[in-house]
Design a protein around this motif. Sequence first.
Motif, PDB file in Angstrom:
ATOM      1  N   THR A   1      26.064 -14.616  -8.968  1.00  0.00           N
ATOM      2  CA  THR A   1      27.019 -15.703  -8.796  1.00  0.00           C
ATOM      3  C   THR A   1      27.089 -15.977  -7.299  1.00  0.00           C
ATOM      4  O   THR A   1      27.274 -15.060  -6.487  1.00  0.00           O
ATOM      5  CB  THR A   1      28.406 -15.406  -9.424  1.00  0.00           C
ATOM      6  N   ALA A   2      26.877 -17.237  -6.939  1.00  0.00           N
ATOM      7  CA  ALA A   2      26.780 -17.639  -5.542  1.00  0.00           C
ATOM      8  C   ALA A   2      28.110 -18.215  -5.062  1.00  0.00           C
ATOM      9  O   ALA A   2      28.848 -18.845  -5.833  1.00  0.00           O
ATOM     10  CB  ALA A   2      25.666 -18.667  -5.372  1.00  0.00           C
ATOM     11  N   TYR A   3      28.400 -18.024  -3.782  1.00  0.00           N
ATOM     12  CA  TYR A   3      29.651 -18.497  -3.204  1.00  0.00           C
ATOM     13  C   TYR A   3      29.442 -18.908  -1.753  1.00  0.00           C
ATOM     14  O   TYR A   3      28.430 -18.569  -1.128  1.00  0.00           O
ATOM     15  CB  TYR A   3      30.729 -17.400  -3.254  1.00  0.00           C
ATOM     16  N   ARG A   4      30.406 -19.623  -1.249  1.00  0.00           N
ATOM     17  CA  ARG A   4      30.538 -19.881   0.178  1.00  0.00           C
ATOM     18  C   ARG A   4      32.015 -19.702   0.502  1.00  0.00           C
ATOM     19  O   ARG A   4      32.881 -20.068  -0.293  1.00  0.00           O
ATOM     20  CB  ARG A   4      30.118 -21.305   0.563  1.00  0.00           C
ATOM     21  N   ASP A   5      32.291 -19.134   1.670  1.00  0.00           N
ATOM     22  CA  ASP A   5      33.672 -18.971   2.110  1.00  0.00           C
ATOM     23  C   ASP A   5      34.081 -20.175   2.937  1.00  0.00           C
ATOM     24  O   ASP A   5      33.332 -20.653   3.790  1.00  0.00           O
ATOM     25  CB  ASP A   5      33.829 -17.689   2.926  1.00  0.00           C
ATOM     26  N   HIS A   6      35.279 -20.656   2.633  1.00  0.00           N
ATOM     27  CA  HIS A   6      35.832 -21.843   3.296  1.00  0.00           C
ATOM     28  C   HIS A   6      37.270 -21.508   3.684  1.00  0.00           C
ATOM     29  O   HIS A   6      38.161 -21.524   2.832  1.00  0.00           O
ATOM     30  CB  HIS A   6      35.770 -23.029   2.329  1.00  0.00           C
ATOM     31  N   GLY A   7      37.462 -21.125   4.947  1.00  0.00           N
ATOM     32  CA  GLY A   7      38.786 -20.676   5.367  1.00  0.00           C
ATOM     33  C   GLY A   7      39.162 -19.440   4.569  1.00  0.00           C
ATOM     34  O   GLY A   7      38.406 -18.486   4.487  1.00  0.00           O
ATOM     35  N   GLY A   8      40.299 -19.488   3.923  1.00  0.00           N
ATOM     36  CA  GLY A   8      40.764 -18.362   3.116  1.00  0.00           C
ATOM     37  C   GLY A   8      40.373 -18.471   1.657  1.00  0.00           C
ATOM     38  O   GLY A   8      40.972 -17.815   0.807  1.00  0.00           O
TER      39      GLY A   8
END
Length: 118
Positions: free
Chosen positions: A31-38
């Motif tokens: 499962t892929a993600y990107r962090d954006h702020g919190g």
Amino acid sequence: MTDTSPTPAVERVDDRHRYEIRVGGRRAGLTAYRDHGGQRVFFHTEIDGAYAGRGLASRLIRAALDDARASGLRIVPVCPFVAAFLSKHDDYEAVTDPVTPQVLEWLDTELRRTPGRS
């Protein structure tokens, strides 16, 4: 009959922005993600067809969401698999943010995609 298959293990792979589930040392899904702020924005989940029907997607998503929550991050379920999981598990409701047009626009830019294309 005894099940002798290896226990699946989930690992966060930060340099690839994803969580991987491994069975017997082989990657069975991610499962892929990107962090954006919190926020941790989950945008894609896949399980190799050879491992389908074993509940690995649920195990993978639960481990990823638990890790995000433990890290103090809010969850944004762009991925349909993650969204479906969350619809059945309200214990993540307090740490889940809605998918907004702003998040989708940011994600398209982050992934260097043309808006509106997968």
